[in-house]
Enzyme design. Structure first.
Site, PDB file in Angstrom:
ATOM      1  N   LYS A  42      20.293  34.516 -30.072  1.00  0.00           N
ATOM      2  CA  LYS A  42      20.765  34.627 -31.719  1.00  0.00           C
ATOM      3  C   LYS A  42      20.308  32.948 -31.396  1.00  0.00           C
ATOM      4  O   LYS A  42      19.835  32.656 -32.862  1.00  0.00           O
ATOM      5  CB  LYS A  42      21.486  35.355 -32.293  1.00  0.00           C
ATOM      6  CG  LYS A  42      23.108  34.468 -32.023  1.00  0.00           C
ATOM      7  CD  LYS A  42      23.880  35.116 -32.977  1.00  0.00           C
ATOM      8  CE  LYS A  42      25.333  34.932 -32.181  1.00  0.00           C
ATOM      9  NZ  LYS A  42      25.661  33.297 -32.767  1.00  0.00           N
ATOM     10  N   THR A  43      21.013  32.526 -30.956  1.00  0.00           N
ATOM     11  CA  THR A  43      20.936  30.941 -30.846  1.00  0.00           C
ATOM     12  C   THR A  43      19.691  30.511 -30.884  1.00  0.00           C
ATOM     13  O   THR A  43      19.483  29.602 -31.280  1.00  0.00           O
ATOM     14  CB  THR A  43      22.074  30.584 -30.124  1.00  0.00           C
ATOM     15  OG1 THR A  43      23.484  30.738 -29.954  1.00  0.00           O
ATOM     16  CG2 THR A  43      22.265  29.092 -29.697  1.00  0.00           C
ATOM     17  N   GLU A  56      26.699  33.741 -37.438  1.00  0.00           N
ATOM     18  CA  GLU A  56      27.619  34.140 -37.559  1.00  0.00           C
ATOM     19  C   GLU A  56      27.939  34.735 -38.843  1.00  0.00           C
ATOM     20  O   GLU A  56      29.354  34.734 -39.926  1.00  0.00           O
ATOM     21  CB  GLU A  56      28.937  33.537 -36.991  1.00  0.00           C
ATOM     22  CG  GLU A  56      29.279  32.965 -35.934  1.00  0.00           C
ATOM     23  CD  GLU A  56      28.716  34.279 -34.828  1.00  0.00           C
ATOM     24  OE1 GLU A  56      28.833  35.320 -35.256  1.00  0.00           O
ATOM     25  OE2 GLU A  56      28.700  33.628 -33.174  1.00  0.00           O
TER      26      GLU A  56
END
Length: 612
Positions: free
Chosen positions: A34-35, A221
């Site tokens: 995801k990063t 997040e």
């Protein structure tokens, strides 16, 4: 922008990155990159879409994550490119308030109080009101005020929400606490969010200024956002609606901090045209580990579940080990650790031991010290160095040796009244032949030491659990002199022979709670104490929402493992000073037989029953 930029992304990531306009949800499973997807989207916006960096805002939760994202983006930008704003929620608000705070009476030189400063301010407010810290714990009051601020309830509004004597007392302290902060030209951590939102409400033109600046907003997040963070994101993105939120329902484990995973659901209600993308390819773990994680998390019914897959190998079976007791469990860890280091040439850094509560570290710490294996305790203090443990030990040391002025000076700091009660008790104890456990329990009772802590406060609850765990040691060493000698020897072993510059070993096994493990990964992971009442925690067993959070916590733990996962439980356990026979955790019963290898202690009791 490099031509092969998108080649580094898989199909799911590429689709999520290329969609830039309007509201977007990216459901990103554990280890799904995801990063990489988030930073790629920023680079794509700037390189391909020619969006100036100053018009892009990326928000995450920790300074570490923000720094990592800044570095990743920086590598792909030329010197002439304007830098996007990459910040935590709180650092973003601090910057805005430095510039705009004057509109709500805040000096640009305001200071931000840390926890100790806040506690001192609460105490000052209590003294003014004639309230005693014995009756109301300052940090419990602070925690309540923090919770109110995260729900955007001001000191003026709180009185209308207060129910019961404690909250009505907080309603008196809260306005005075804010008054003292203002007099000191200070804000606390939660004020950064609250005051920024109030500023935007009171000054629509300032809100519009930042809406126009941040035309593209990305939030990492998102499942961990609280009400204040959710509101701020909604306000900033209201004009252009180019907001991309990334999250994973299955990794929402911070409800006790105010995090609300339903914010992902609310997002769909607020932005009807939101497009959803899923990142389900995992780059971290073997397929068997992922299948185990899915077997546990799929029992949850209140949120979407991603079924993760990987191009990695199927991998080894998940090892489930039934130990005779907590010592056998710890020895099993050491045995496998040494075997892997010797035979497959792993280093200590490649291992982590995860547990549900901090108090569980004691037995593991002691066995590692016994075998001379270096360890790093993350997010906590070594057991015998924890304040509450040192306090109780000081009482017992002074009982054993009334000339011990170091212990006596520590006890003086716990309050004159408490010291007087202890001295009275000490004079009445003529017979130190009493069992250590009786002495410990009597000291705690006579001094009313436990009244220092609030059972409803998460941090205090951990301290109370550590005191209970010290009882386990007391039971093992009935003679006080033997007990204190054992503690001294363990404390001595804490000191590394050759510490590094920062005092920490370079090559060490990592010990931490499951909550602290989120976002990390290790080749081999041991999850210990997989028993009903321990994990899932006893507090969660009768509450569906809490039990689902425990499942998510188990999912987080399992998905920290890259290559091998060990799950252990004990038939009998001396824990919190009580010997118990435990039932195997329901999470272990969820695991399919075809991905597990079930092992039992080789030194079985004749009359012991095998759970599985």
């Amino acid at each position: 922008m490099p031509k092969d930029f998108l080649k580094d992304l898989n199909k799911e990531q590429r689709e999520a990155v290329l969609e830039t306009e309007g509201p977007i949800i990216i459901l990103a499973g554990a280890g799904s990159g995801k990063t990489k997807a988030l930073t790629s989207k920023v680079i794509y916006l700037m390189g391909e879409k020619k969006i100036p960096g100053e018009n892009i805002l990326m928000v995450t939760f920790t300074n570490k994550a923000a720094s990592e994202m800044k570095e990743r983006v920086k590598k792909h930008l030329s010197n002439g490119d304007g830098q996007p704003t990459i910040a935590t929620f709180h650092s973003l608000c601090a910057k805005i308030l430095r510039i705009e705070g004057k509109h709500i009476g805040l000096s640009e030189k305001f200071i931000i109080y840390d926890t100790q400063d806040q506690t001192d301010t609460i105490k000052e407010a209590m003294r003014y009101l004639g309230l005693s810290a014995k009756d109301f714990k300052p940090h419990s009051i602070l925690s309540t005020i923090s919770g109110a601020k995260n729900q955007l309830i001001t000191d003026a509004d709180y009185r209308g929400f207060a129910r019961g004597y404690f909250q009505e007392t907080v309603a008196k302290i809260y306005p005075l606490y804010q008054k003292i902060l203002k007099e000191n030209d200070a804000v606390d951590f939660d004020d950064l969010m609250l005051k920024t939102i109030l500023l935007f409400h009171e000054s629509p033109q300032i809100l519009q200024k930042y809406q126009n600046r941040f035309r593209y907003i990305l939030i990492d997040e998102y499942q961990d956002t609280n009400h204040a963070q959710y509101t701020l994101a909604k306000m900033l993105s209201a004009k252009w609606k180019n907001i991309c939120v990334v999250g994973d329902f299955s990794q929402s484990i911070y409800s006790w901090r105010g995090a609300d995973f339903t914010n992902l659901t609310k997002f769909k209600q607020d932005f009807k045209l939101a497009k959803t993308f899923s990142l389900s390819q995992n780059y971290r773990s073997t397929q068997k580990i992922l299948d185990g994680a899915y077997a546990v998390i799929s029992k949850n019914t209140t949120h979407p579940i991603l079924s993760l897959w990987t191009e990695n190998s199927k991998g080894e079976d998940i090892v489930v080990y039934e130990a005779r007791n907590e010592q056998d469990e710890a020895k099993f860890i050491v045995s496998n650790l040494i075997n892997s280091v010797d035979n497959i040439k792993l280093s200590y850094n490649d291992f982590a031991v995860l547990y549900r509560t901090n108090a569980q570290s004691r037995v593991i710490e002691e066995i590692l010290l016994h075998y001379g294996i270096p360890y790093l305790l993350i997010g906590g203090t070594r057991f015998y160095e924890r304040k509450e443990v040192k306090d109780i030990l000081s009482y017992l040391r002074f009982l054993a040796n009334p000339k011990d002025m170091v212990s006596y000076n520590r006890l003086k700091k716990l309050g004159k009244g408490r010291l007087a009660k202890f001295e009275q008790f000490a004079q009445s104890v003529k017979d130190l032949e009493k069992d250590t456990i009786d002495l410990l329990d009597n000291v705690v009772q006579k001094t009313e030491y436990l009244s220092l802590y609030d059972e409803s406060d998460e941090e205090d609850r951990q301290r109370l659990e550590n005191i209970k765990e010290l009882r386990s040691v007391a039971i093992e060493f009935p003679a006080l002199t033997n007990f204190l000698e054992n503690v001294a020897l363990v404390e001595q072993e804490y000191m590394p022979d050759k510490p590094t510059k920062n005092g920490l070993p370079k090559n060490a096994i990592t010990l931490m709670t499951l909550h602290a493990a989120k976002g990390l990964e290790f080749p081999q992971v041991f999850m210990v104490g997989m028993e009903e009442g321990l994990f899932p925690h006893s507090r969660a067993q009768m509450d569906k929402a809490e039990l689902e959070e425990e499942r998510r916590l188990c999912y987080v733990g399992i998905t920290r493992a890259k290559e091998k996962l060990f799950l252990t439980y004990a038939r009998k356990r001396l824990f919190f000073g009580q010997r118990t026979s435990n039932t195997i955790s329901r999470f272990l019963l969820d695991l399919p037989e075809n991905i597990t290898e079930r092992n039992f202690s080789s030194a079985m009791d004749d009359n012991s029953a095998e759970f599985i």
